[in-house]
Scaffold this motif. Structure first.
Motif, short mmCIF file in Angstrom:
data_model
loop_
_atom_site.label_atom_id
_atom_site.label_comp_id
_atom_site.label_asym_id
_atom_site.label_seq_id
_atom_site.Cartn_x
_atom_site.Cartn_y
_atom_site.Cartn_z
N ILE B 127 -6.90 0.84 5.23
CA ILE B 127 -5.87 1.37 4.29
C ILE B 127 -6.23 2.80 3.89
O ILE B 127 -5.40 3.70 3.92
CB ILE B 127 -5.78 0.45 3.05
N ASN B 128 -7.51 2.99 3.57
CA ASN B 128 -7.93 4.31 3.10
C ASN B 128 -7.79 5.38 4.18
O ASN B 128 -7.14 6.39 3.99
CB ASN B 128 -9.39 4.23 2.61
N LEU B 129 -8.40 5.12 5.36
CA LEU B 129 -8.38 6.13 6.42
C LEU B 129 -6.98 6.27 7.01
O LEU B 129 -6.56 7.38 7.36
CB LEU B 129 -9.39 5.76 7.52
N GLY B 130 -6.26 5.16 7.11
CA GLY B 130 -4.90 5.21 7.64
C GLY B 130 -4.02 6.09 6.78
O GLY B 130 -3.29 6.96 7.27
N GLY B 131 -4.11 5.92 5.47
CA GLY B 131 -3.32 6.74 4.55
C GLY B 131 -3.69 8.20 4.62
O GLY B 131 -2.84 9.09 4.53
N PHE B 132 -4.98 8.48 4.84
CA PHE B 132 -5.44 9.86 4.86
C PHE B 132 -5.03 10.58 6.15
O PHE B 132 -4.56 11.71 6.12
CB PHE B 132 -6.96 9.88 4.70
N PHE B 133 -5.22 9.90 7.28
CA PHE B 133 -4.97 10.57 8.56
C PHE B 133 -3.51 10.48 9.01
O PHE B 133 -3.11 11.19 9.91
CB PHE B 133 -5.89 10.00 9.63
N PHE B 134 -2.73 9.58 8.40
CA PHE B 134 -1.32 9.47 8.79
C PHE B 134 -0.52 10.40 7.88
O PHE B 134 0.01 10.01 6.84
CB PHE B 134 -0.85 8.01 8.67
N PHE B 135 -0.46 11.67 8.24
CA PHE B 135 0.28 12.70 7.52
C PHE B 135 -0.25 13.00 6.12
O PHE B 135 0.41 13.65 5.32
CB PHE B 135 1.77 12.36 7.42
N PHE B 136 -1.41 12.51 5.79
CA PHE B 136 -2.13 12.82 4.55
C PHE B 136 -1.45 12.34 3.26
O PHE B 136 -2.09 11.75 2.40
CB PHE B 136 -2.41 14.33 4.47
N TRP B 137 -0.13 12.62 3.12
CA TRP B 137 0.48 12.35 1.81
C TRP B 137 0.40 10.89 1.35
O TRP B 137 0.33 10.64 0.14
CB TRP B 137 1.94 12.86 1.76
N PRO B 138 0.38 9.87 2.27
CA PRO B 138 0.26 8.50 1.73
C PRO B 138 -1.04 8.28 0.96
O PRO B 138 -1.14 7.34 0.17
CB PRO B 138 0.30 7.63 2.98
N SER B 139 -2.04 9.16 1.18
CA SER B 139 -3.32 8.95 0.47
C SER B 139 -3.15 9.13 -1.04
O SER B 139 -4.02 8.73 -1.81
CB SER B 139 -4.38 9.91 1.00
N LEU B 140 -2.03 9.69 -1.47
CA LEU B 140 -1.73 9.75 -2.90
C LEU B 140 -1.73 8.34 -3.48
O LEU B 140 -2.17 8.12 -4.62
CB LEU B 140 -0.36 10.42 -3.09
N ILE B 141 -1.23 7.40 -2.68
CA ILE B 141 -1.19 6.00 -3.13
C ILE B 141 -2.38 5.22 -2.58
O ILE B 141 -3.05 4.49 -3.30
CB ILE B 141 0.12 5.34 -2.66
N THR B 142 -2.66 5.39 -1.26
CA THR B 142 -3.68 4.54 -0.63
C THR B 142 -5.09 4.89 -1.13
O THR B 142 -5.96 4.01 -1.10
CB THR B 142 -3.63 4.66 0.90
N GLY B 143 -5.33 6.12 -1.55
CA GLY B 143 -6.66 6.49 -2.05
C GLY B 143 -7.06 5.63 -3.25
O GLY B 143 -8.03 4.86 -3.18
N PRO B 144 -6.30 5.74 -4.37
CA PRO B 144 -6.66 4.90 -5.52
C PRO B 144 -6.53 3.40 -5.24
O PRO B 144 -7.34 2.59 -5.70
CB PRO B 144 -5.66 5.32 -6.60
N LEU B 145 -5.51 3.05 -4.42
CA LEU B 145 -5.30 1.63 -4.10
C LEU B 145 -6.53 1.05 -3.40
O LEU B 145 -6.98 -0.07 -3.70
CB LEU B 145 -4.06 1.47 -3.21
N SER B 180 -8.38 10.91 -4.53
CA SER B 180 -7.68 10.95 -5.83
C SER B 180 -7.96 12.28 -6.52
O SER B 180 -7.04 12.89 -7.09
CB SER B 180 -8.16 9.80 -6.72
N ALA B 181 -9.22 12.72 -6.45
CA ALA B 181 -9.59 14.00 -7.07
C ALA B 181 -8.84 15.15 -6.41
O ALA B 181 -8.38 16.09 -7.09
CB ALA B 181 -11.09 14.21 -6.97
N LEU B 182 -8.70 15.07 -5.09
CA LEU B 182 -7.99 16.11 -4.34
C LEU B 182 -6.52 16.19 -4.79
O LEU B 182 -6.00 17.28 -5.04
CB LEU B 182 -8.07 15.79 -2.85
N TRP B 183 -5.90 15.01 -4.88
CA TRP B 183 -4.50 14.99 -5.32
C TRP B 183 -4.36 15.47 -6.76
O TRP B 183 -3.42 16.19 -7.10
CB TRP B 183 -3.91 13.58 -5.20
#
Lengths: 335, 202
Positions: B127-145, B180-183
């Motif tokens: 979930i974490n790496l997928g959110g980060f590497f898949f266009f980056f913006w999902p990591s806004l949610i997947t990072g904290p999740l 999360s810190a990055l966002w």
């Protein structure tokens, strides 16, 4: 890592869907099948293990040769191209392919390994080489000996087939996957028919100067590759052995060489078309390029020869194959 | 029987004189070399343990079969069980009754009897790496999740074989906090830019 009781018995056999690995636990072997997000376990008690059998399988030399050929091609591209990034890319690809071929060769003889109990015969997927098998046994044998002791062969207690007189082994099971079915024996015929058809398509394209011939040849070419791969990978399933198998290997190798030649031809043709586009000259065709015409005639000649020889060899050898498959070994006691 | 010693290539039987040969031996039929390690269990017959009848009055009986003599006590619940009900759970002499075997909450039985486990560490890492590497913006949610899930799944049963589960969970937590810190930094820098409203530069 967590404080697990398990000791690793084999390396991971990886696939697209996950991996399989063997572990030695408290009194049992654990087969762990991982599917990325879940793991499934199968346990075999050491006291129940009757045997671990490995049988050599074809060495797949063609795979190593193919890897080396692709590696050589990649290095050739590296020398030919001018852009530094492209050189690095082709150099890396070539090195990876060559390294893979060397590693594959260094791992030694391929084999398939089974773990037998009274009620099951589990194929140990991670054990694909004899070196893996020997490494497995070095860890497994002391553990099993600790539970079962040592084998003292008492003829009366062995399975029925093992009680036969020495030198009179149990006959091969003719219904097994190893023997060819009637439909399976048609595949080699189909292979050589496709080769002949491809020769005709090439003749239509190169000699008849119909561009549709090249389209047809492309379709037949895929057919040749698929059928050739099937025959080389599973020769016994299609009733191939001895000289006939050698002929199939030779034909498949020629198809592989022809594939390389076709790629080179296409590359040269595209380069000439690009040059013509830049200079405003007439767009060249295959028929204008002498060496391609020669290569085409060579392809037509060898395909015609291989097709006819292959079909003749299959036709002449058909009775021998059928009788060898149906023959029962002498002095075979009924089981 | 399925445990026949046969050549995998031609299915011919491997005779006893070819067993346990150090360098393997060629199959008498197809000539393919086989390596056959045979163990004493080859001589075992397929037999199960039965229950013994109670011989005299006063003998302990099986909880599930009152007419049968008790052989051992269940390691999980302590009930007396006969040979028929006894389920062997390992070389160290573990014994368990059918009821405890069927109960997933039985202490000690889990690692020995589990057929399947979920790899929560791989899921949260995915979930974490997928959110980060898949266009980056999902990591806004997947990072904290992923941080929340890593903490949530921390105490769930893990793989029974050695695996870097704790390290993976920690990696997910660190990566999730960094994302999360990055966002937070991105939003903060946007908030600090001069506005386009009436009081801004626009």
């Amino acid at each position: 890592m967590n404080g697990s009781q398990y000791v690793r018995l084999s390396r991971k056999k990886r696939s697209v869907m996950g991996s399989v690995q063997l572990w030695l636990g408290d009194g049992h072997i654990l087969v762990v099948r991982s599917m990325r997000f879940t793991e499934e376990y199968r346990r075999f008690q050491l006291g129940d293990i009757q045997a671990v059998v490995a049988t050599e399988t074809p060495q797949l030399i063609w795979l190593e040769v193919g890897l080396f050929a692709c590696s050589a091609l990649s290095f050739l591209f590296m020398i030919e191209v001018e852009a530094a990034a492209a050189r690095i890319f082709f150099g890396l690809i070539g090195a990876i392919l060559a390294g893979t071929a060397v590693y594959d060769f260094a791992r030694g003889q391929r084999c398939r390994c089974r773990l037998l109990t009274e009620v099951s015969a589990e194929v140990l997927e991670p054990v694909t080489r004899v070196s893996d098998y020997e490494r497995l046994l070095r860890k497994l044998e002391p553990a099993i000996a600790g539970v079962q002791g040592t084998l003292n062969v008492d003829a009366g207690s062995l399975p029925l087939y093992a009680q036969l007189a020495p030198g009179v082994p149990l006959a091969p099971n003719n219904e097994s996957a190893g023997s060819a079915t009637a439909a399976g024996r048609l595949v080699p015929y189909l292979f050589y028919i496709v080769i002949l058809a491809n020769a005709a398509a090439y003749a239509l394209g190169y000699l008849g100067r119909y561009s549709e011939g090249f389209g047809l040849a492309l379709s037949f070419w895929f057919g040749e590759i698929v059928l050739g791969a099937m025959l080389v990978l599973r020769p016994r399933r299609f009733g191939l052995k001895g000289p006939m198998l050698g002929l199939v290997y030779l034909t498949t190798a020629l198809i592989a060489l022809d594939a390389v030649s076709t790629l080179v031809q296409l590359g040269d043709l595209f380069r000439r078309i690009a040059d013509a586009g830049r200079t405003g000259a007439r767009t060249p065709t295959i028929w204008d390029i002498e060496w391609m015409m020669t290569a085409g005639k060579v392809a037509i000649a060898w395909r015609s020869l291989a097709g006819v020889v292959g079909l003749l060899a299959l036709w002449l050898g058909r009775d021998r194959v059928a009788s060898a498959d149906g023959e029962a070994p002498p002095s075979q006691p009924p089981l | 029987m399925t445990g026949d010693l046969r050549c995998d290539f031609c299915q011919g039987g491997i005779p006893p004189e070819l067993w346990n040969q150090p360098g393997g031996a060629p199959c008498p039929y197809c000539g393919k070399r086989s390596w056959t390690a045979v163990f004493p269990a080859i001589q075992n017959k397929l037999t199960g343990r039965g229950a013994e009848a109670i011989g005299s009055e006063g003998e302990s009986s099986c909880f599930f079969h009152p007419q049968s003599r008790a052989a051992v006590a269940c390691d999980a619940c302590g009930r007396f069980i006969c040979g028929l009900c006894d389920l062997d759970t390992g070389a160290n002499g573990g014994h368990i009754c059918p009821t405890c075997f069927a109960n997933p909450a039985t202490p000690g039985a889990g690692a020995m009897l589990d057929k399947r486990r979920v790899l929560y560490d791989s899921i949260v890492l995915g979930i974490n790496l997928g959110g980060f590497f898949f266009f980056f913006w999902p990591s806004l949610i997947t990072g904290p999740l992923s941080v929340v899930l890593a903490l949530w799944f921390w105490r769930k049963p893990r793989s029974v074989v050695p695996r870097y589960t704790t390290a993976r969970f920690l990696l997910v937590i660190v990566l999730g906090l960094l994302q999360s810190a990055l966002w937070f930094a991105v939003f903060w820098s946007i908030a600090q830019r001069p506005g386009r409203g009436p009081g801004g530069a626009g």
